[in-house]
Design a protein around this motif. Structure first.
Motif, mmCIF file in Angstrom:
data_model
loop_
_atom_site.group_PDB
_atom_site.id
_atom_site.type_symbol
_atom_site.label_atom_id
_atom_site.label_comp_id
_atom_site.label_asym_id
_atom_site.label_seq_id
_atom_site.Cartn_x
_atom_site.Cartn_y
_atom_site.Cartn_z
ATOM 1 N N LEU A 14 0.804 -1.220 0.000
ATOM 2 C CA LEU A 14 0.000 0.000 0.000
ATOM 3 C C LEU A 14 0.837 1.270 0.000
ATOM 4 O O LEU A 14 0.432 2.285 -0.569
ATOM 5 C CB LEU A 14 -0.939 0.011 1.214
ATOM 6 C CG LEU A 14 -2.020 -1.085 1.242
ATOM 7 C CD1 LEU A 14 -2.775 -1.050 2.557
ATOM 8 C CD2 LEU A 14 -2.978 -0.939 0.073
ATOM 9 N N PHE A 15 2.026 1.241 0.648
ATOM 10 C CA PHE A 15 2.798 2.474 0.817
ATOM 11 C C PHE A 15 4.186 2.431 0.196
ATOM 12 O O PHE A 15 4.860 3.459 0.161
ATOM 13 C CB PHE A 15 2.933 2.792 2.310
ATOM 14 C CG PHE A 15 1.631 3.078 2.992
ATOM 15 C CD1 PHE A 15 0.980 4.287 2.808
ATOM 16 C CD2 PHE A 15 1.047 2.126 3.807
ATOM 17 C CE1 PHE A 15 -0.222 4.546 3.441
ATOM 18 C CE2 PHE A 15 -0.153 2.378 4.455
ATOM 19 C CZ PHE A 15 -0.796 3.594 4.265
ATOM 20 N N GLY A 16 4.656 1.277 -0.256
ATOM 21 C CA GLY A 16 5.978 1.193 -0.841
ATOM 22 C C GLY A 16 7.077 1.226 0.218
ATOM 23 O O GLY A 16 6.811 1.128 1.416
ATOM 24 N N LEU A 17 8.332 1.370 -0.229
ATOM 25 C CA LEU A 17 9.470 1.402 0.683
ATOM 26 C C LEU A 17 9.653 2.794 1.273
ATOM 27 O O LEU A 17 9.205 3.785 0.718
ATOM 28 C CB LEU A 17 10.745 0.979 -0.046
ATOM 29 C CG LEU A 17 10.848 -0.489 -0.499
ATOM 30 C CD1 LEU A 17 12.071 -0.673 -1.376
ATOM 31 C CD2 LEU A 17 10.905 -1.409 0.704
ATOM 32 N N GLY A 18 10.337 2.855 2.421
ATOM 33 C CA GLY A 18 10.652 4.140 3.025
ATOM 34 C C GLY A 18 10.203 4.232 4.465
ATOM 35 O O GLY A 18 9.878 3.238 5.116
ATOM 36 N N MET A 19 10.169 5.464 4.975
ATOM 37 C CA MET A 19 9.816 5.703 6.361
ATOM 38 C C MET A 19 8.332 5.476 6.637
ATOM 39 O O MET A 19 7.952 5.042 7.727
ATOM 40 C CB MET A 19 10.194 7.141 6.745
ATOM 41 C CG MET A 19 9.959 7.500 8.199
ATOM 42 S SD MET A 19 11.139 6.742 9.325
ATOM 43 C CE MET A 19 12.463 7.957 9.282
ATOM 44 N N VAL A 20 7.478 5.741 5.643
ATOM 45 C CA VAL A 20 6.029 5.656 5.865
ATOM 46 C C VAL A 20 5.578 4.240 6.231
ATOM 47 O O VAL A 20 4.853 4.066 7.216
ATOM 48 C CB VAL A 20 5.262 6.197 4.639
ATOM 49 C CG1 VAL A 20 3.757 5.959 4.802
ATOM 50 C CG2 VAL A 20 5.523 7.684 4.473
ATOM 51 N N PRO A 21 5.964 3.181 5.475
ATOM 52 C CA PRO A 21 5.554 1.843 5.912
ATOM 53 C C PRO A 21 6.119 1.463 7.270
ATOM 54 O O PRO A 21 5.455 0.768 8.050
ATOM 55 C CB PRO A 21 6.081 0.922 4.810
ATOM 56 C CG PRO A 21 7.143 1.692 4.123
ATOM 57 C CD PRO A 21 6.696 3.123 4.202
ATOM 58 N N GLY A 22 7.337 1.922 7.585
ATOM 59 C CA GLY A 22 7.878 1.675 8.924
ATOM 60 C C GLY A 22 7.054 2.352 9.999
ATOM 61 O O GLY A 22 6.796 1.773 11.058
ATOM 62 N N LEU A 23 6.605 3.575 9.712
ATOM 63 C CA LEU A 23 5.761 4.306 10.664
ATOM 64 C C LEU A 23 4.424 3.602 10.857
ATOM 65 O O LEU A 23 3.956 3.430 11.986
ATOM 66 C CB LEU A 23 5.549 5.731 10.173
ATOM 67 C CG LEU A 23 4.602 6.603 11.000
ATOM 68 C CD1 LEU A 23 5.184 6.861 12.377
ATOM 69 C CD2 LEU A 23 4.330 7.924 10.287
ATOM 70 N N VAL A 24 3.799 3.180 9.756
ATOM 71 C CA VAL A 24 2.489 2.519 9.845
ATOM 72 C C VAL A 24 2.608 1.208 10.611
ATOM 73 O O VAL A 24 1.781 0.903 11.479
ATOM 74 C CB VAL A 24 1.913 2.283 8.429
ATOM 75 C CG1 VAL A 24 0.631 1.459 8.504
ATOM 76 C CG2 VAL A 24 1.630 3.618 7.741
ATOM 77 N N ALA A 25 3.632 0.408 10.309
ATOM 78 C CA ALA A 25 3.819 -0.849 11.027
ATOM 79 C C ALA A 25 4.072 -0.609 12.510
ATOM 80 O O ALA A 25 3.569 -1.346 13.372
ATOM 81 C CB ALA A 25 4.987 -1.627 10.412
ATOM 82 N N THR A 26 4.836 0.440 12.830
ATOM 83 C CA THR A 26 5.112 0.763 14.232
ATOM 84 C C THR A 26 3.835 1.175 14.953
ATOM 85 O O THR A 26 3.598 0.782 16.099
ATOM 86 C CB THR A 26 6.154 1.888 14.316
ATOM 87 O OG1 THR A 26 7.348 1.470 13.643
ATOM 88 C CG2 THR A 26 6.491 2.210 15.758
ATOM 89 N N VAL A 27 2.991 1.959 14.289
ATOM 90 C CA VAL A 27 1.733 2.396 14.891
ATOM 91 C C VAL A 27 0.824 1.195 15.168
ATOM 92 O O VAL A 27 0.215 1.098 16.244
ATOM 93 C CB VAL A 27 1.024 3.413 13.969
ATOM 94 C CG1 VAL A 27 -0.417 3.633 14.413
ATOM 95 C CG2 VAL A 27 1.779 4.736 13.968
ATOM 96 N N ILE A 28 0.743 0.268 14.233
ATOM 97 C CA ILE A 28 -0.097 -0.920 14.435
ATOM 98 C C ILE A 28 0.382 -1.706 15.647
ATOM 99 O O ILE A 28 -0.419 -2.187 16.459
ATOM 100 C CB ILE A 28 -0.074 -1.800 13.170
ATOM 101 C CG1 ILE A 28 -0.750 -1.079 12.011
ATOM 102 C CG2 ILE A 28 -0.779 -3.138 13.432
ATOM 103 C CD1 ILE A 28 -0.628 -1.812 10.683
ATOM 104 N N PHE A 29 1.691 -1.818 15.802
ATOM 105 C CA PHE A 29 2.250 -2.616 16.885
ATOM 106 C C PHE A 29 2.152 -1.914 18.240
ATOM 107 O O PHE A 29 1.943 -2.561 19.270
ATOM 108 C CB PHE A 29 3.715 -2.937 16.572
ATOM 109 C CG PHE A 29 4.395 -3.788 17.599
ATOM 110 C CD1 PHE A 29 4.035 -5.118 17.770
ATOM 111 C CD2 PHE A 29 5.395 -3.266 18.397
ATOM 112 C CE1 PHE A 29 4.657 -5.912 18.722
ATOM 113 C CE2 PHE A 29 6.035 -4.048 19.338
ATOM 114 C CZ PHE A 29 5.653 -5.375 19.507
#
Length: 283
Positions: free
Chosen positions: A155-170
């Motif tokens: 949905l978001f590709g590589l970079g800081m954004v997918p890391g941020l989204v995954a961190t928020v979910i966790f």
């Protein structure tokens, strides 16, 4: 020799994986403009925070960290620990990576608290809703990170954004659970007294329940920070800059020195944030 009952159960396999993949494909096909807009907003916010942290000289930022710690804690020991941890990151040559990691942590904490605190308050006042929400919170914390990292990458590709989204979910369940616990533990006598004096529901929440639950909410913030830091390596795997990148590089090259060095800086950052934002609960 096979068991007929086992064969029947196995052959009647529920196509869970295929249904989930179809659902994400449908979401991607129909809502890609919304996800592109969300990625743009998150990336703009992340870039702004990163620029704010990387523009000042490191020494100036360390002084700001020390002043903020003293204002929050009024404790010179905590100030000394924060300064020592920041100087250690600078000494090891990981200042830029440390600020990038702080950007991820601050961004994820802002999103988690902005969503988690209102949800926790609502859950405390609606127990049935919280009972329905609990399985989802359990799933968010127990599902292996790499499982939901796949659709996040799609949905978001590589970079800081997918890391941020995954961190928020966790990390978000901690903020929701501890806020709900703090609001729910407000003494009934205080609520009844506020109601008797004519307080509205909003006034009771703002002036009675939130002040009472403040230590629990801050504990939720602390837990969110620690959980976010535990995700920096995962974020490094999906292209997010920060302290996770040297850890991943050390893992790929079997470089123990690099791994322990970057790992020690992550621990220093965790200690620094913990001492800066810790709230002592008084009996």
């Amino acid at each position: 020799m096979s068991d007929p009952l086992t064969d029947v159960i196995t052959n009647a396999k529920i196509p869970l994986g295929r249904h989930v993949a179809d659902a994400f494909a449908w979401v991607q096909d129909n809502f890609w403009p919304a996800f592109d807009a969300l990625e743009l907003v998150l990336r703009t916010g992340i870039d702004g925070v990163s620029t704010a942290l990387l523009t000042p000289p490191p020494v100036v930022l360390i002084v700001i960290f020390a002043a903020l710690t003293y204002l929050l804690q009024r404790n010179w020991v905590s100030v000394a620990i924060v300064v020592a941890c920041a100087l250690f990151a600078l000494n090891q040559g990981y200042w830029t990576e440390t600020m990038q990691t702080l950007t991820l942590v601050l961004g994820s904490c802002a999103v988690c608290m902005a969503i988690g605190v209102p949800l926790g308050i609502f859950s405390a006042h609606h127990p049935r809703f919280y009972r329905l929400l609990t399985p989802l919170l359990d799933l968010m914390q127990t599902l292996p990170t790499f499982v939901y990292l796949i659709p996040v990458l799609v949905l978001f590709g590589l970079g800081m954004v997918p890391g941020l989204v995954a961190t928020v979910i966790f990390a978000m369940p901690a903020a929701i659970r501890l806020t709900e616990l703090g609001i729910r533990s407000t003494p009934t006598a205080l609520r009844e007294a506020a109601t008797a004096f004519g307080a509205t529901t909003r006034q009771r929440i703002l002036k009675v329940e939130l002040p009472w639950a403040f230590p629990q909410i801050m504990a939720g913030l602390n837990q969110t920070i620690m959980l976010s830091l535990s995700m920096v390596v995962i974020a490094g795997l999906v292209g997010a800059p920060g302290l996770g990148v040297p850890v991943v590089r050390a893992l790929n090259s079997v470089n123990a020195a690099l791994g322990f060095e970057s790992g020690a800086v992550i621990v220093a950052v965790a200690i620094m944030l913990d001492r800066m934002l810790r709230v002592e609960t008084k009996p």
